[in-house]
Design an enzyme around this catalytic site. Sequence first.
Site, PDB file in Angstrom:
ATOM      1  N   LEU B 131       0.840  -1.103  -0.080  1.00 52.17           N
ATOM      2  CA  LEU B 131       0.116   0.202  -0.133  1.00 52.17           C
ATOM      3  C   LEU B 131       0.916   1.362  -0.215  1.00 52.17           C
ATOM      4  O   LEU B 131       0.613   2.140  -0.780  1.00 52.17           O
ATOM      5  CB  LEU B 131      -0.834   0.046   1.331  1.00 52.17           C
ATOM      6  CG  LEU B 131      -1.923   1.035   1.204  1.00 52.17           C
ATOM      7  CD1 LEU B 131      -3.004   0.678   0.243  1.00 52.17           C
ATOM      8  CD2 LEU B 131      -2.599   0.922   2.580  1.00 52.17           C
ATOM      9  N   LYS B 132       1.732   1.272   0.853  1.00 53.69           N
ATOM     10  CA  LYS B 132       2.672   2.581   1.056  1.00 53.69           C
ATOM     11  C   LYS B 132       3.202   2.961  -0.163  1.00 53.69           C
ATOM     12  O   LYS B 132       3.609   4.169  -0.526  1.00 53.69           O
ATOM     13  CB  LYS B 132       3.705   2.164   2.235  1.00 53.69           C
ATOM     14  CG  LYS B 132       4.168   3.364   2.647  1.00 53.69           C
ATOM     15  CD  LYS B 132       5.000   3.220   3.884  1.00 53.69           C
ATOM     16  CE  LYS B 132       6.328   2.770   3.299  1.00 53.69           C
ATOM     17  NZ  LYS B 132       7.640   2.727   4.474  1.00 53.69           N
ATOM     18  N   GLY B 133       3.882   1.837  -0.989  1.00 56.68           N
ATOM     19  CA  GLY B 133       4.338   2.338  -2.264  1.00 56.68           C
ATOM     20  C   GLY B 133       6.012   2.737  -2.023  1.00 56.68           C
ATOM     21  O   GLY B 133       6.623   2.774  -1.131  1.00 56.68           O
TER      22      GLY B 133
END
Lengths: 346, 258
Positions: B131-133
């Site tokens: 998610l954080k990327g």
Amino acid sequence: MSAHHLADLVTEAQRVAVIGLAKNTGKTRTLVALLAELHRRDRTVGLTSVGRDGEATDVVDPRITKPRIPLPPGGLVATAEPLLRAAGLPYEVVSRTGYSTPLGRTMIARLPAGGAVEVAGPSSNRGTAEVTAAMREHGADIVLVDGAINRRAASSPAVADLVLLATGAALHTEFAQVVEQTVAAAEVFALPCSGDPAVYSAAATAAGSVAITGSGAVVPVDRALTLGGAGADLSRLLAGPDGAQHVVLSGALCESFAEEIRRAARGRKVSLVVTDSSKVFLAQRTSDWYRRQNVSIEVQKPTVLAAVSVNPVAPFSHRFDSVALRTELSARLPGLYFCDLGPHVD
Amino acid sequence: MRETADLSAVRPYGDHLNDGLVQVTFTLPVPYGLAARHAALELARTMRLTEPEVVHYQRLCDGYTYFVVIGQCRQSVDFATLREGAFDIQYLTEHEIDRLIEEQIGRRVVVIGASTGTDTHSVGIDAMLNLKGLDGRHGLEAYHGFEVHNLGSQVPNARLVERAIAVNADAILVSQTVTQQNLHLHNLTELVEIAEAEGIRDRTLLICGGPRVSHELAKELGFDAGFSKGTYPDHVGTYIAKELVARRAIASTTATAG
């Protein structure tokens, strides 16, 4: 003269795979020698690579310069379109394939005047078989399939009728280890065919991997077991008087599965049957070792290993005596032809 | 009117088109002084820079001097042939990728990833998938168009292939720190070989990433794509979505033709 003899061995074959045991074992040199010799015999050649070959310098170690691959006049090649254009040679497009690679979409072309080409055909076996058939259809008497690094998939009888193996000093810094690893690899290519008709009928009807018990019952074996790794509980599969005698694998035979089978069988004889030798993935133990432990690894279709080329030089590292290496390998693998296509540079 | 470049012979742009001006910076292990400056100019000439000029140099510490040199590079590259490689793709934004998947594929694209073998470096694969990327750009997990399975690090190749088949993956992503040791290469080729042996090679995109991975290396290893430094999740996402769409188009043409 060894290239001459190599060509004698392959000349009747239609599809020949050149497989290396590691990088820098002399796969390209074998290919180049073979191309020249086949050209001398007026054989129209088709060429494809599951990796990439014919580049000027090595992709991992740029200090290493590599032999270029001169395709004889009238030869066919399956390669990525941008590489063919960059070669600056006249070519006729035979067909464009649907296979894409990191270097561009692949196409089949004829080079009327020949010349040095970079070869990067489809990477998969299905793609390789497809372009091989297409080049045969368009006039190639013989198609050479170049392997890459240590990849063996193209040695499958589904892709090649005959296999040439390249080995050499690059495998290991110790002479004895080069011999052992080459012997182990050659033994895998020479795995025996299963002699049990039940195996073939089970393989023909089953959707996945199955076990055949002593009473002839066919039990499915889940992929979570065959690929699941160490700790897979196989005791139920092998236990009791009606335990599995053969495990017929539809895909890969991984070392962890062979090891769990050996453990669970507790010395009882079991055979592991794969479709062909390219499905066997052993690194710690050899197929010979498993056979001595009563676990025999067998194939449904044999692979024909025609010859082994030996490169005694590991670039920027070490070298062995070529004659000594070939003598030792011949003693361990009688009946197999070994050649050195040198001169080698380091 | 602005002059247009000849794409078959592209040169560096300094002050105007085709002047070939480049700037190089380096340090030499020699004491600061005129002799050092002379050495830097000599070195620039061996780099085939014409009319080199030292525009700045300074003492770094005892026995070391830092240089900024400009010069003319007379060599050119043929961009016209290079750009036609498979990777001349226009990158899409997260929103555009999601829309392409929704319109052209009509279901979520399944992606599975891991650091395989003995490799414990999961930074690269986490940046692409989680998610954080990376750098404010979401990992593929955040996209509507992707269903993501990240198996973490030190995953055996066989296990990764087994999970990929179980979740019906469209793409397998692996990260590996490649060195000149055969071990790393062989771990990457083993994944390709097991995928081939299990019969999923043609229906699964195999993608590798790592600091030393190039398109050329990816091809030798047998992967469909290779990503290196400077890659963002949307780059990988664009490649997966566009390649799947392209393959569907080819498959449907072949089906019609047959």
